[in-house]
Design a protein around this motif. Structure first.
Motif, PDB file in Angstrom:
ATOM      1  N   GLU A   1     -62.058 -23.650  23.880  1.00  0.00           N
ATOM      2  CA  GLU A   1     -61.444 -23.809  22.567  1.00  0.00           C
ATOM      3  C   GLU A   1     -61.802 -22.656  21.627  1.00  0.00           C
ATOM      4  O   GLU A   1     -60.986 -22.240  20.804  1.00  0.00           O
ATOM      5  CB  GLU A   1     -61.865 -25.138  21.940  1.00  0.00           C
ATOM      6  CG  GLU A   1     -61.238 -26.361  22.601  1.00  0.00           C
ATOM      7  CD  GLU A   1     -62.183 -27.065  23.562  1.00  0.00           C
ATOM      8  OE1 GLU A   1     -61.797 -28.110  24.106  1.00  0.00           O
ATOM      9  OE2 GLU A   1     -63.307 -26.555  23.767  1.00  0.00           O
ATOM     10  N   VAL A   2     -63.014 -22.117  21.755  1.00  0.00           N
ATOM     11  CA  VAL A   2     -63.397 -20.979  20.923  1.00  0.00           C
ATOM     12  C   VAL A   2     -62.556 -19.761  21.281  1.00  0.00           C
ATOM     13  O   VAL A   2     -62.048 -19.048  20.403  1.00  0.00           O
ATOM     14  CB  VAL A   2     -64.900 -20.673  21.078  1.00  0.00           C
ATOM     15  CG1 VAL A   2     -65.254 -19.358  20.396  1.00  0.00           C
ATOM     16  CG2 VAL A   2     -65.738 -21.802  20.494  1.00  0.00           C
ATOM     17  N   GLN A   3     -62.395 -19.508  22.579  1.00  0.00           N
ATOM     18  CA  GLN A   3     -61.562 -18.373  22.996  1.00  0.00           C
ATOM     19  C   GLN A   3     -60.129 -18.546  22.492  1.00  0.00           C
ATOM     20  O   GLN A   3     -59.490 -17.595  22.024  1.00  0.00           O
ATOM     21  CB  GLN A   3     -61.560 -18.248  24.517  1.00  0.00           C
ATOM     22  CG  GLN A   3     -62.881 -17.806  25.119  1.00  0.00           C
ATOM     23  CD  GLN A   3     -62.709 -17.351  26.562  1.00  0.00           C
ATOM     24  OE1 GLN A   3     -61.928 -16.454  26.862  1.00  0.00           O
ATOM     25  NE2 GLN A   3     -63.435 -17.985  27.470  1.00  0.00           N
ATOM     26  N   ALA A   4     -59.600 -19.758  22.602  1.00  0.00           N
ATOM     27  CA  ALA A   4     -58.228 -20.011  22.162  1.00  0.00           C
ATOM     28  C   ALA A   4     -58.087 -19.832  20.651  1.00  0.00           C
ATOM     29  O   ALA A   4     -57.085 -19.279  20.170  1.00  0.00           O
ATOM     30  CB  ALA A   4     -57.804 -21.415  22.574  1.00  0.00           C
ATOM     31  N   ALA A   5     -59.074 -20.287  19.899  1.00  0.00           N
ATOM     32  CA  ALA A   5     -59.019 -20.148  18.448  1.00  0.00           C
ATOM     33  C   ALA A   5     -59.036 -18.673  18.052  1.00  0.00           C
ATOM     34  O   ALA A   5     -58.332 -18.258  17.121  1.00  0.00           O
ATOM     35  CB  ALA A   5     -60.181 -20.891  17.804  1.00  0.00           C
ATOM     36  N   ARG A   6     -59.830 -17.868  18.759  1.00  0.00           N
ATOM     37  CA  ARG A   6     -59.855 -16.430  18.453  1.00  0.00           C
ATOM     38  C   ARG A   6     -58.512 -15.779  18.767  1.00  0.00           C
ATOM     39  O   ARG A   6     -58.008 -14.946  18.001  1.00  0.00           O
ATOM     40  CB  ARG A   6     -60.972 -15.746  19.228  1.00  0.00           C
ATOM     41  CG  ARG A   6     -62.376 -16.039  18.709  1.00  0.00           C
ATOM     42  CD  ARG A   6     -63.383 -15.022  19.210  1.00  0.00           C
ATOM     43  NE  ARG A   6     -63.493 -15.036  20.655  1.00  0.00           N
ATOM     44  CZ  ARG A   6     -64.553 -15.502  21.338  1.00  0.00           C
ATOM     45  NH1 ARG A   6     -65.579 -16.021  20.670  1.00  0.00           N
ATOM     46  NH2 ARG A   6     -64.586 -15.454  22.648  1.00  0.00           N
ATOM     47  N   ALA A   7     -57.915 -16.148  19.900  1.00  0.00           N
ATOM     48  CA  ALA A   7     -56.606 -15.587  20.254  1.00  0.00           C
ATOM     49  C   ALA A   7     -55.544 -16.014  19.252  1.00  0.00           C
ATOM     50  O   ALA A   7     -54.671 -15.215  18.866  1.00  0.00           O
ATOM     51  CB  ALA A   7     -56.216 -16.025  21.664  1.00  0.00           C
ATOM     52  N   ALA A   8     -55.600 -17.273  18.812  1.00  0.00           N
ATOM     53  CA  ALA A   8     -54.638 -17.759  17.828  1.00  0.00           C
ATOM     54  C   ALA A   8     -54.803 -17.016  16.505  1.00  0.00           C
ATOM     55  O   ALA A   8     -53.810 -16.628  15.874  1.00  0.00           O
ATOM     56  CB  ALA A   8     -54.805 -19.264  17.627  1.00  0.00           C
ATOM     57  N   ALA A   9     -56.046 -16.804  16.079  1.00  0.00           N
ATOM     58  CA  ALA A   9     -56.294 -16.086  14.828  1.00  0.00           C
ATOM     59  C   ALA A   9     -55.766 -14.661  14.912  1.00  0.00           C
ATOM     60  O   ALA A   9     -55.159 -14.153  13.959  1.00  0.00           O
ATOM     61  CB  ALA A   9     -57.782 -16.092  14.510  1.00  0.00           C
ATOM     62  N   ALA A  10     -55.969 -14.011  16.055  1.00  0.00           N
ATOM     63  CA  ALA A  10     -55.472 -12.647  16.230  1.00  0.00           C
ATOM     64  C   ALA A  10     -53.953 -12.598  16.191  1.00  0.00           C
ATOM     65  O   ALA A  10     -53.356 -11.616  15.730  1.00  0.00           O
ATOM     66  CB  ALA A  10     -55.985 -12.076  17.543  1.00  0.00           C
ATOM     67  N   ALA A  11     -53.312 -13.675  16.679  1.00  0.00           N
ATOM     68  CA  ALA A  11     -51.850 -13.738  16.686  1.00  0.00           C
ATOM     69  C   ALA A  11     -51.282 -14.254  15.377  1.00  0.00           C
ATOM     70  O   ALA A  11     -50.066 -14.273  15.192  1.00  0.00           O
ATOM     71  CB  ALA A  11     -51.376 -14.636  17.829  1.00  0.00           C
ATOM     72  N   GLY A  12     -52.147 -14.702  14.482  1.00  0.00           N
ATOM     73  CA  GLY A  12     -51.689 -15.195  13.189  1.00  0.00           C
ATOM     74  C   GLY A  12     -51.030 -16.552  13.241  1.00  0.00           C
ATOM     75  O   GLY A  12     -50.097 -16.829  12.477  1.00  0.00           O
ATOM     76  N   VAL A  13     -51.531 -17.436  14.142  1.00  0.00           N
ATOM     77  CA  VAL A  13     -50.971 -18.787  14.248  1.00  0.00           C
ATOM     78  C   VAL A  13     -52.109 -19.802  14.226  1.00  0.00           C
ATOM     79  O   VAL A  13     -53.241 -19.482  14.581  1.00  0.00           O
ATOM     80  CB  VAL A  13     -50.134 -18.949  15.536  1.00  0.00           C
ATOM     81  CG1 VAL A  13     -48.966 -17.964  15.553  1.00  0.00           C
ATOM     82  CG2 VAL A  13     -50.994 -18.791  16.792  1.00  0.00           C
TER      83      VAL A  13
END
Length: 385
Positions: A92-104
């Protein structure tokens, strides 16, 4: 030959299937019963035909949108997925970082592995939090307070799970049986996936259900946890329970699991600012309608009274465009982000989200529209049956 350069959600699914133990892959990939609704979710988006236009000024296409009051780089949020932290190390931490980088936005499941506080330490963007109604309302109040204190302002409340659906893949893999035979089967499965076992099972600890760790008798024991959760699901909940919830939560409330116009109108009366047209990814009532087929009627039923999102079977940026053309404000996606995460971690998910944004931009360009807010039913080709 191994797939080296995945391009689609289906590509990442193939890689995830090879990497994950079967019981975990099937947990995410499978649906209820004979999986009719699961298949219909994906198939029915393909029936929505786009209208291609030419010689329109489409310079400066903007995929930006606002979901639940939050500016996003595209109208998409990562849906809550239970056990996502077992699909990759601290998943979930990895996914949250990827989402933040994508702006979603990223949505953390109540039954996620990483606690919300760990997510918020990793990203500046506040996460959304998903919750079920539990019999113990004191636990519900404690979870809501903890989410608020962690900076969460959007609550995604799941309403279509009074009891868990009957998922045949989970039964075959022994997830519904806390027997020695079932545990042995899972252990043998792990032996066949040494890379995942080393990276996630051994290096990814702790494996407790982070948000519930203070409430479950033994949150590290999967069988004990399942028994606790099964006892906590409350099939007696009615709309009065949502009235109570609205009084407990001062932030934005989205009700997830709406498939009926009357329920959509009731959600508005209960004070929900938004709703998610959803059949739980085909994991609850097999034979229920696909979300694509129900979306237009629900949008019409609520009008401008609530923000309507949709999930289920969305597999790319073109599907995002289709959902917007049918009236949704945005989409939630579940399985695709988990497949990408399991296959290639944060980098894989970041690549998938970037590609989906490119696909959405291209669909907008070729349909002759430059702003997400301007996507309408007029961008669909109604001449096809």
């Amino acid at each position: 030959m191994p797939l080296q350069l995945p391009a689609t959600a289906a590509d990442y699914r193939r890689l995830a299937r090879a990497r994950l133990p079967r019981f975990l892959f099937d947990y995410v990939d499978g649906g209820a019963g004979e999986e009719q609704t699961l298949r219909a979710n994906e198939a029915d988006w393909a029936k929505v035909i786009l209208r291609q236009r030419v010689l329109v000024d489409v310079e400066g296409v903007d995929t930006g949108a606002v979901l639940a009051g939050q500016a996003c780089d595209m109208p998409l949020a990562l849906a809550p997925v239970g056990l996502a932290g077992m699909m990759a190390r601290r998943g979930e931490v990895q996914a949250a970082r990827a989402a933040a980088a994508a702006g979603v936005p990223f949505t953390l499941s109540t039954v996620g592995i990483c606690p919300l506080q760990e997510i918020q330490r990793a990203v500046a963007r506040p996460a959304w939090f998903q919750l079920y109604m539990l019999r113990d309302r004191g636990i519900v109040q404690a979870l809501l307070q903890r989410a608020w204190d962690a900076g969460c302002r959007t609550l995604v409340f799941t309403v279509d799970l009074p009891l868990p659906g009957l998922r045949h893949r989970d039964i075959r893999n022994g997830l519904s049986a806390g027997t020695a035979r079932a545990r042995l089967g899972r252990a043998l499965d792990l032996l066949g996936h040494p890379a995942w076992t080393w990276d996630v099972a051994l290096r990814g600890k702790p494996h407790a259900f982070g948000s519930l760790a203070d409430h479950v008798p033994d949150a590290r024991d999967m069988d004990a946890f399942k028994a606790w959760v099964d006892a906590q699901f409350d099939p007696s909940v009615t709309w009065a329970g949502i009235d109570w919830l609205r009084g407990q939560w001062p932030g934005t409330l989205l009700l997830k699991g709406i498939l009926d116009e009357d329920d959509a109108r009731a959600a508005v009366r209960a004070g929900a600012q938004g709703l998610v047209v959803s059949n739980h990814g085909g994991r609850q009532l097999d034979g229920a309608a696909s979300t694509a087929s129900r979306l237009p009627a629900i949008v019409q039923a609520v009008g401008a009274q609530a923000e309507v999102l949709v999930d289920g079977g969305i597999r790319g940026g073109v599907d995002v465009f289709r959902a917007l053309a049918l009236g949704a404000r945005g989409v939630l996606v579940g399985r695709p982000w988990v497949w990408a995460l399991a296959a290639a971690g944060e980098r894989g998910l970041a690549d998938l989200l970037q590609r989906w944004r490119q696909e959405l931009r291209l669909a907008m360009t070729l349909a002759g529209v430059t702003r997400v807010a301007d996507i309408r039913a007029t961008h669909l080709d109604r001449s096809h049956p």
